[in-house]
Scaffold this motif. Structure first.
Motif, mmCIF file in Angstrom:
data_model
loop_
_atom_site.group_PDB
_atom_site.id
_atom_site.type_symbol
_atom_site.label_atom_id
_atom_site.label_comp_id
_atom_site.label_asym_id
_atom_site.label_seq_id
_atom_site.Cartn_x
_atom_site.Cartn_y
_atom_site.Cartn_z
ATOM 1 N N CYS A 156 0.955 -1.201 0.057
ATOM 2 C CA CYS A 156 -0.211 -0.099 0.035
ATOM 3 C C CYS A 156 0.991 1.287 0.012
ATOM 4 O O CYS A 156 0.551 2.276 -0.571
ATOM 5 N N ASP A 157 1.880 1.321 0.861
ATOM 6 C CA ASP A 157 2.670 2.450 0.924
ATOM 7 C C ASP A 157 3.982 2.255 0.248
ATOM 8 O O ASP A 157 4.786 3.128 0.313
ATOM 9 N N ASN A 158 4.231 1.304 -0.842
ATOM 10 C CA ASN A 158 5.175 1.288 -1.589
ATOM 11 C C ASN A 158 5.104 1.631 -2.986
ATOM 12 O O ASN A 158 4.352 1.309 -3.835
ATOM 13 N N PRO A 159 5.601 2.929 -3.250
ATOM 14 C CA PRO A 159 5.496 3.502 -4.532
ATOM 15 C C PRO A 159 5.838 2.889 -5.554
ATOM 16 O O PRO A 159 5.639 3.107 -6.775
ATOM 17 N N GLY A 164 12.048 1.973 -28.609
ATOM 18 C CA GLY A 164 11.297 1.290 -27.603
ATOM 19 C C GLY A 164 10.062 2.307 -27.072
ATOM 20 O O GLY A 164 10.054 3.514 -26.949
ATOM 21 N N LYS A 165 8.853 1.361 -26.586
ATOM 22 C CA LYS A 165 7.714 2.486 -26.026
ATOM 23 C C LYS A 165 7.772 2.462 -24.630
ATOM 24 O O LYS A 165 8.332 1.454 -23.997
ATOM 25 N N ILE A 166 7.434 3.326 -23.959
ATOM 26 C CA ILE A 166 7.350 3.494 -22.482
ATOM 27 C C ILE A 166 5.958 3.857 -22.192
ATOM 28 O O ILE A 166 5.195 4.517 -22.996
ATOM 29 N N GLU A 167 5.338 3.431 -20.930
ATOM 30 C CA GLU A 167 4.059 3.833 -20.553
ATOM 31 C C GLU A 167 4.118 4.653 -19.621
ATOM 32 O O GLU A 167 4.731 4.408 -18.398
ATOM 33 N N LEU A 168 3.605 6.007 -19.791
ATOM 34 C CA LEU A 168 3.851 6.995 -18.534
ATOM 35 C C LEU A 168 2.455 7.276 -18.207
ATOM 36 O O LEU A 168 1.683 7.788 -18.849
ATOM 37 N N SER A 169 2.438 7.148 -16.735
ATOM 38 C CA SER A 169 1.111 7.633 -16.070
ATOM 39 C C SER A 169 1.008 8.861 -15.675
ATOM 40 O O SER A 169 2.410 9.591 -15.131
ATOM 41 N N ILE A 170 0.106 9.867 -16.116
ATOM 42 C CA ILE A 170 0.274 11.254 -16.032
ATOM 43 C C ILE A 170 0.149 11.775 -14.509
ATOM 44 O O ILE A 170 1.038 12.620 -14.024
ATOM 45 N N GLY A 171 -0.561 11.174 -13.691
ATOM 46 C CA GLY A 171 -0.614 11.381 -12.279
ATOM 47 C C GLY A 171 0.454 10.707 -11.374
ATOM 48 O O GLY A 171 0.628 11.186 -10.330
ATOM 49 N N ASP A 172 0.469 9.426 -11.778
ATOM 50 C CA ASP A 172 1.448 8.579 -11.052
ATOM 51 C C ASP A 172 2.535 8.001 -11.470
ATOM 52 O O ASP A 172 2.660 6.732 -11.759
ATOM 53 N N PRO A 173 3.563 8.599 -12.188
ATOM 54 C CA PRO A 173 4.718 8.053 -12.988
ATOM 55 C C PRO A 173 5.705 7.472 -11.751
ATOM 56 O O PRO A 173 5.781 7.806 -10.735
ATOM 57 N N VAL A 174 6.408 6.358 -12.638
ATOM 58 C CA VAL A 174 7.324 5.584 -11.891
ATOM 59 C C VAL A 174 8.738 6.229 -11.951
ATOM 60 O O VAL A 174 8.791 7.167 -12.814
#
Lengths: 566, 417
Positions: A313-316, A371-381
């Motif tokens: 839960c708290d592990n980003p 190559g392609k990356i998947e970027l989450s707008i609100g929650d990037p890794v």
């Protein structure tokens, strides 16, 4: 101390001629009802409040605690407290309270909206009237008054009413508000026996003692006000308890369609699995609204799924493990409620929101795709792999802007203009790699001149590009729903308090404690009757009883006119 | 004929039956002075006829309520017209209950005009059925609003009996300082009632005459700080124009071709100017009406009414007033506060939000709890308590009407301007 001699004399005088020893402060003898004080003696009609018993506060030598007790035990003080609260609350309605707005700066808002008066209103703290120290203090004082006023009266009253004696002093009977005196021909005790079933039939409990009688009904209504006060105390305590940490949560949160959002300070995630809104058509609207372009929503609904997070839960760095616990279609008036966690439909926004993009890292010169990356707008890794290249996220802005010195800043926490600064490492690059700024939205790319920034960062030529190649690589949330997430553990007590109070109100206001005393002395019947409410009904009842005994009296003539009638 | 149309007809029928009932009550009290007949019998007979007519009016009123409910698909208490109509209905019900307890039909002499005034006031507002916004789509709308209104209706009957007690007991032959003050305050109450009549008369007169004036007023949106021009339509001649506005069109009235003056700057809200203008017209026409009454009667209105109440026992009136409030208090607590809290908890997620309407419901409750505590104290029965019942009713009316017109908030949903 100056009261010494006076209280001394009071103590001596509290022994009634019937032989009963009354406590200090007694107005009417507890046993026979004879008026004891000069004041009571002078009344044409007796003041029957609390049956004339001494209250706890009427002590001979009050100490400090007694003085505080005495202050709060006064009904007058209670009335003043209520009046001050009443005026205080009305002040809070002159301008809207700060709490009505989600985020405003009171020091600016009130001046802007309402001018100088508004600013004074703000400075006086009236923009937060109901949470101000003085208002809370007033509520606490009302609470103290409720407790002490009740205790001060209910115990002596209970004692007095449960120990009533049947024969009463003549001056007690003739000074009741409802009185009858007349001749009776038969023997007193026999007449009393004869009237007994008649009174009983009216629902009274009747006790007799020779030629005297006491009939009483609905005594429990006397406890109504005290039960109401208990309910109010429970209510007030529950209200105050809401301020304790952990008992209360109140958050307004945005839920874009299709992604679970963590609810702060809980282990729950809520997902908006679809949002629907329906509007009234032009035909539904009354003529006055027609053609004005007025849009009136008919119904809106969030299909919500509530998850509990079981691990990570708290592990980003890792995906949280979510377990579905419940689903509910949230509408206004139909909130989701899961074990005290409640979600209310609050607002909605039909503007699509960019959720994630999947750009491809390409060579700007050759066009080669790495190559392609998947970027989450609100929650990037933190790190991404694109072929042989590694992208490390250095900086991340939700709402990109330029500060006063030209440095990049985050303007707000809303994803209005997301921007990402990557460090790219890989073949043909210097050891530490190069930096690359990426704006997912086309408008932002132009507005902030992404290419120019990157050229500057690379120290000349831009080598790479992150490029979204088609609509299938862009993920939008169609709409956003705003929910009000609440936890209120004190609520059950609020309802219990309200319920107890209501029971007390019904007892006190819809039932009436009625008592009839009578005695027969040498062929003369003397009857006195008392109630705390509805004298009209009592007179009617007494007149009906007398009528059945062959005594015809007009209801109105039972009214004791001593001194009151002009 | 649709259900809603039947309902409108029933409303009008109820209104005229109430008016007829009031007229007969007047005959009941006035007639006995002019005719040579047994005054008691006359009063009893006409009092009965008036009462039955009033009950028939109530039947019509109930038909209005239920047919509109069926026709609109929701309990008709969702806008000002529906709410005020229901308020009038509730006052009639409360009057009926008090009548069955005390059998004082003369209470109707005052209950009916109050009902009539409130119905006429209701009809000032748009009468079309309006669709409900989602937050009002709940059965709690019916439960909370009707019960709260019924509680208020008992307070209204308490006010009626209290006012009658004052009209019965205030001594106009005395000229001491305190009696003078009493006489003046009582006459002021009468004047305020006439102002309310003045408001209704002026609304309907100008409406019948089709009066219209239009102004353009710039409004600044505080959030975006952009200015838009808003059209403000007046249906009464503008004694006062909206603040900082320009006249678009204006029918001239008695030679008045432009507004006499402009509203002060703090009245900058969209409808503030128009509301202020309405208040001015009400006071003006009320004052003219009052002046006419005084010219005809040649004495204060209160003094004119006083003889009609001679036969009533002041103590009875005092008790009726207290009893009505005592019956209404638990009803109001349940409907106006507890059910309101339950609904607020369901709809908005908080049982209490210090919304102006909520605060004023609390103020009403606090005021009547002060009244009930005062009744415990010696010397606070009779006149003082009657005055409190009058003030209490002003608080009630402010909560029901004033808050919507002046303060607004979550409860200002529909057609209140």
């Amino acid at each position: 101390m100056s009261q010494g001699p006076k209280s001394q004399s009071l103590i001596q005088n509290t022994k009634c001629e019937c032989g009963h020893q009354n406590p200090v402060g007694t107005v009417l003898c507890e046993a026979c009802g004879k008026p004891l004080t000069e004041e009571a003696e002078a009344q044409p009609i007796l003041e029957m409040r609390y049956d004339g018993v001494a209250r706890r506060s009427q002590k001979a030598n009050p100490g400090l605690i007694d003085r505080v007790w005495n202050f709060f035990s006064s009904v007058k003080v209670a009335i003043y407290l209520i009046l001050i609260t009443l005026i205080g609350s009305s002040l809070g309605t002159i301008f809207p309270q700060e709490s009505t707005f989600l985020n405003i700066d009171g020091s600016v808002y009130y001046k802007q909206e309402y001018g100088t008066i508004g600013h004074i209103y703000y400075l006086l703290g009236l923009s937060n009237t109901y949470t101000s120290w003085w208002f809370v203090l007033l509520l606490i004082m009302i609470g103290a008054s409720l407790v002490i006023c009740s205790l001060d009266r209910v115990l002596p009253l209970y004692k007095a009413l449960s120990r009533q004696r049947i024969p009463k002093h003549m001056s007690f009977l003739t000074r009741q508000k409802v009185v009858y005196q007349g001749a009776v021909e038969e023997d007193g005790a026999a007449w009393v026996e004869r009237v007994k079933p008649v009174i009983r039939k009216k629902g009274y409990r009747v006790r007799t003692d020779g030629g005297t009688l006491l009939a009483e009904k609905q005594r429990f209504s006397r406890w109504g006000p005290y039960i109401l006060h208990i309910g109010l105390i429970v209510f007030l305590l529950a209200v105050l308890a809401r301020n304790l940490p952990g008992l209360h949560m109140d958050e307004h949160m945005a839920f874009p369609e299709g992604e679970p959002v963590h609810i702060k300070n809980t282990s729950y995630y809520l997902m908006n699995d679809g949002f629907e809104v329906e509007f009234y058509t032009e035909d539904d609207l009354p003529n006055e609204f027609k053609g004005r372009g007025k849009v009136l929503p008919k119904r809106f609904e969030t299909q919500a799924i509530l998850y509990r997070c079981d691990a990570n839960c708290d592990n980003p760095a890792a995906e949280p493990e979510l377990v579905e616990v419940t689903r509910h279609n949230i509408e206004v008036n139909k909130p989701l409620n899961y074990e005290g966690l409640k979600a209310y439909q609050f607002d909605y926004d039909l503007t699509p929101i960019l959720r994630s993009v999947s750009p491809v890292l390409i060579n700007r010169k050759t066009g080669e795709e790495y190559g392609k990356i998947e970027l989450s707008i609100g929650d990037p890794v933190k790190e991404y792999e694109a072929g042989e290249y590694r992208l490390t996220l250095r900086e991340y802005y939700q709402d990109f802007g330029l500060g006063d010195n030209g440095e990049p800043v985050n303007l707000s926490s809303r994803p209005n203009a997301p921007a990402y600064l990557f460090q790219i490492e890989g073949p043909d690059l210097p050891g530490e790699g190069i930096r690359y700024f990426y704006f997912p939205k086309q408008v932002d790319k132009e507005r902030f001149q992404q290419d120019a920034i990157n050229a500057q960062l690379a120290g000349g030529e831009v080598l790479f590009d992150l490029d979204v190649q088609g609509m299938e690589d862009v993920d939008f949330a169609a709409s956003t729903t705003y929910l009000n997430i609440r936890v209120d553990k004190a609520m059950p007590f609020i309802w219990v308090g309200a319920f107890i109070g209501m029971v007390g109100l019904v007892m006190g206001f819809y039932f009436h404690h009625r008592r009839i005393w009578l005695r027969i002395d040498e062929g003369t019947l003397t009857l006195g009757a008392h109630t705390n409410k509805n004298w009209f009904g009592l007179r009617r009842e007494v007149s009906a009883i007398l009528k059945q005994m062959g005594i015809d009296v007009d209801e109105k003539s039972l009214d004791n006119n001593r001194g009151s009638q002009s | 004929m649709t259900l809603v149309e039947i309902s409108s007809d029933a409303f009008i029928a109820a209104f005229f039956l109430y008016c007829a009932s009031f007229f007969m009550y007047t005959i009941a009290v006035m007639g006995r002075r002019f005719r040579k007949r047994d005054p008691e019998a006359h009063l009893a007979k006409w009092g009965k006829i008036a009462f039955i007519t009033g009950v028939l009016g109530l039947v019509g009123h109930l038909i209005y309520f239920f047919t509109r409910w069926a026709g609109a698909g929701h309990v008709p208490v969702s806008n000002m017209y529906e709410f005020m109509s229901f308020m009038a209905l509730a006052i009639m019900i409360a009057f009926l209950i008090l009548y069955f307890i005390y059998k004082k039909s003369l209470l109707g002499l005052f209950a009916l005009p109050l009902t009539i005034l409130i119905m006429a006031y209701a009809a000032v507002f748009p009468q079309e059925v309006q669709p409900l916004i989602p937050s009002l789509q709940s059965y709690w709308l019916g439960i909370h609003v009707t019960l709260a209104a019924l509680g208020d209706a008992f307070f209204a009957v308490g006010f009626i009996a209290g006012l009658m007690h004052l009209l019965r007991t205030v001594d106009f032959s005395q000229s001491g300082k305190s009696s003078r003050r009493e006489q003046r305050w009582l006459e002021l109450c009468m004047f305020l009632i006439v102002v309310l009549i003045g408001f209704i008369v002026s609304v309907y007169s100008f409406r019948a005459g089709g009066y219209e004036a239009v102004f353009n007023q710039p409004q600044v949106d505080p959030e975006t700080e952009t200015s838009t021009i808003v059209r403000v339509e007046y249906s009464m001649p503008p004694l006062v124009a909206p603040y900082n506005s320009e006249t678009e069109s204006m029918t001239s009235f008695l030679g008045m071709k432009s507004p006499l003056f402009e509203a002060p700057s703090w009245m900058e809200g969209v409808n503030a100017g128009r509301k202020f203008n309405t208040v001015l017209w009400s006071v003006l026409s009320g004052a003219i009406l009052y002046g006419l009454f005084r010219l005809i009667l040649r004495k204060p209105i209160a003094l004119f009414i006083q003889p009609a109440l001679k036969r009533l026992n002041p103590d009875d009136l005092d008790e009726i007033s207290y009893r009505a409030i005592a019956i209404g208090f638990p009803v109001f607590t349940l409907g106006g506060l507890i059910f309101a809290m339950i609904w607020a908890e369901i709809a908005w997620g908080r049982f209490w939000g210090w919304d102006p309407k909520e605060v004023w419901a609390l103020i009403t409750w606090l005021f009547y709890s002060v009244y009930l505590h005062f009744r415990l104290s010696r010397g606070w029965q009779g006149k003082y308590s009657s005055w409190l019942s009058v003030i209490g009713f002003i608080v009630v009316m402010f909560t029901l009407v004033g808050v919507n017109l002046i303060i607004a908030g979550l409860h200002s949903y529909a057609g209140t301007d």
